[in-house]
Design an enzyme around this catalytic site. Sequence first.
Site, short mmCIF file in Angstrom:
data_model
loop_
_atom_site.label_atom_id
_atom_site.label_comp_id
_atom_site.label_asym_id
_atom_site.label_seq_id
_atom_site.Cartn_x
_atom_site.Cartn_y
_atom_site.Cartn_z
N ASN A 9 1.02 -1.20 -0.10
CA ASN A 9 -0.07 0.05 0.13
C ASN A 9 0.95 1.30 0.10
O ASN A 9 1.59 1.46 0.79
CB ASN A 9 -0.85 0.01 1.25
CG ASN A 9 -1.79 1.03 1.43
OD1 ASN A 9 -1.61 1.91 0.67
ND2 ASN A 9 -2.28 1.40 2.42
N TRP A 10 1.13 1.85 -1.10
CA TRP A 10 1.91 2.67 -1.33
C TRP A 10 1.50 4.48 -0.70
O TRP A 10 2.13 4.95 -0.44
CB TRP A 10 2.14 3.13 -2.89
CG TRP A 10 2.83 1.92 -3.62
CD1 TRP A 10 3.48 0.86 -2.96
CD2 TRP A 10 3.36 2.03 -4.68
NE1 TRP A 10 3.96 0.02 -3.82
CE2 TRP A 10 3.91 0.64 -5.04
CE3 TRP A 10 3.04 2.89 -5.97
CZ2 TRP A 10 4.51 0.27 -6.33
CZ3 TRP A 10 3.64 2.28 -7.26
CH2 TRP A 10 4.40 0.87 -7.54
N LYS A 11 0.25 4.16 -0.27
CA LYS A 11 -0.57 5.44 0.49
C LYS A 11 -0.28 6.75 -0.54
O LYS A 11 -0.22 6.53 -1.63
CB LYS A 11 0.22 5.69 1.70
CG LYS A 11 0.07 4.40 2.82
CD LYS A 11 0.24 4.40 3.88
CE LYS A 11 0.01 3.20 4.65
NZ LYS A 11 0.17 3.31 6.08
N HIS A 95 -9.33 1.29 5.24
CA HIS A 95 -8.03 1.66 5.77
C HIS A 95 -8.03 2.33 6.96
O HIS A 95 -8.88 3.65 7.00
CB HIS A 95 -6.89 2.06 4.94
CG HIS A 95 -5.67 2.04 5.46
ND1 HIS A 95 -5.12 3.06 6.12
CD2 HIS A 95 -4.51 1.10 5.13
CE1 HIS A 95 -3.75 2.53 6.70
NE2 HIS A 95 -3.59 1.46 5.94
N GLU A 97 -6.45 4.83 7.96
CA GLU A 97 -6.15 6.14 7.54
C GLU A 97 -7.35 6.99 6.95
O GLU A 97 -7.64 8.02 6.93
CB GLU A 97 -5.03 6.25 6.62
CG GLU A 97 -3.67 6.28 7.52
CD GLU A 97 -2.58 5.60 6.67
OE1 GLU A 97 -2.57 5.30 5.57
OE2 GLU A 97 -1.69 5.08 7.46
N GLU A 167 -5.29 -4.79 10.90
CA GLU A 167 -4.19 -3.66 10.77
C GLU A 167 -4.43 -2.94 12.26
O GLU A 167 -5.26 -1.82 12.40
CB GLU A 167 -4.04 -2.59 9.85
CG GLU A 167 -3.77 -3.44 8.52
CD GLU A 167 -3.11 -2.21 7.42
OE1 GLU A 167 -2.41 -2.55 6.81
OE2 GLU A 167 -3.64 -1.14 7.46
N GLY A 173 2.74 2.27 10.61
CA GLY A 173 3.88 3.67 10.43
C GLY A 173 4.39 3.79 11.82
O GLY A 173 5.48 4.97 11.79
N SER A 213 3.84 -2.25 10.22
CA SER A 213 5.21 -2.20 10.55
C SER A 213 5.94 -3.56 10.07
O SER A 213 6.96 -3.91 10.82
CB SER A 213 5.51 -1.88 12.00
OG SER A 213 5.18 -0.36 12.37
N GLY A 234 3.01 -0.98 4.13
CA GLY A 234 3.01 0.35 4.02
C GLY A 234 4.44 0.76 3.56
O GLY A 234 5.12 0.57 2.47
N GLY A 235 5.25 1.41 4.56
CA GLY A 235 6.50 1.94 4.34
C GLY A 235 7.65 0.85 3.64
O GLY A 235 8.05 1.43 2.98
P1 13P Z 1 3.46 0.33 7.66
O1 13P Z 1 3.73 -0.86 7.13
O2 13P Z 1 4.01 1.68 7.03
O3 13P Z 1 3.25 0.36 9.09
O4 13P Z 1 1.81 0.53 7.12
C1 13P Z 1 0.98 -0.40 7.29
C2 13P Z 1 -0.25 0.06 6.75
O5 13P Z 1 -0.80 0.82 6.79
C3 13P Z 1 -0.53 -0.87 5.00
O6 13P Z 1 -1.76 -0.66 4.79
#
Ligand code: 13P
Length: 253
Positions: A9-11, A95, A97, A167, A173, A213, A234-235
């Site tokens: 998930n590149w956000k 999600h 976010e 999640e 993050g 994470s 994510g990251g």
């Molecule tokens: P991180 O891997 O950066 O913690 O993000 C997880 C995430 O929100 C994937 O959708």
Amino acid sequence: MRTPVIAGNWKMNTDAASARDLVAGIGQAMAELNGVEVGVAPPFPYLEMVGRELGNSGIFLAGQDMHWETGGAFTGDVSSAMLLDVGCTHVILGHSERRHGWGETPEQVGKKVVAAKEAGLKPIVCVGETLEERQGDRTKDVLLHQAEAAFAGFSESDLAGLIIAYEPVWAIGTGVVATTAQAGEAHQILRAWLAERFSNSFAESVRIQYGGSVKPDNAAELMAVDGVDGALVGGASLKVEPFVGILRGATSS
Ligand code: 13P
């Protein structure tokens, strides 16, 4: 036996040039990876280009969100048909976010799941508790409320191919990863609910990813947890090396 599914998930990250490099790098690594399904969820403006670059790599393309309406005056939103048009097969819904950053309610997530399924998109539905909810011993209630709202009104055949992502909000993050015991327990809560609400065989067929994470050095351990069927990353999905490291972790567990 459920095939693990790992999606990046590149956000709101990357630019066109790095997206291209990233896809090329992951594509190259696919040849040595067996037994894992891989996908990427780029920002909307790059979906079409990334879809083209993915070609026949076998990597699936996902939107990061969509509206439940099929069209109309919804500035900034996109519809299921638009995602399909640019080559998406999957869409991330609910999600944290979106839920916590934009106040999206469990009921709105439910409407999006209905719209995605009606359009033929495979939803990756995110659920997870905040730190406050965990500390208040409300994790189970929160997960079940989010699941009930997302999947209310469906029969198990409607939900075939469903992917859920557990999640925990406090792990996203932050570099703080759920312990294997915490992940295992949450996945078990969700699978037991699926079994009760639908059937045992359906519950056993649903893949539940862990997200929060995930890094190359913890991926294999997390993937080895009973009931953890992949990851939403994510990251660590923004660069070839860590993402491919996670994919390798999934195949070795
Ligand atoms: P991180 O891997 O950066 O913690 O993000 C997880 C995430 O929100 C994937 O959708």
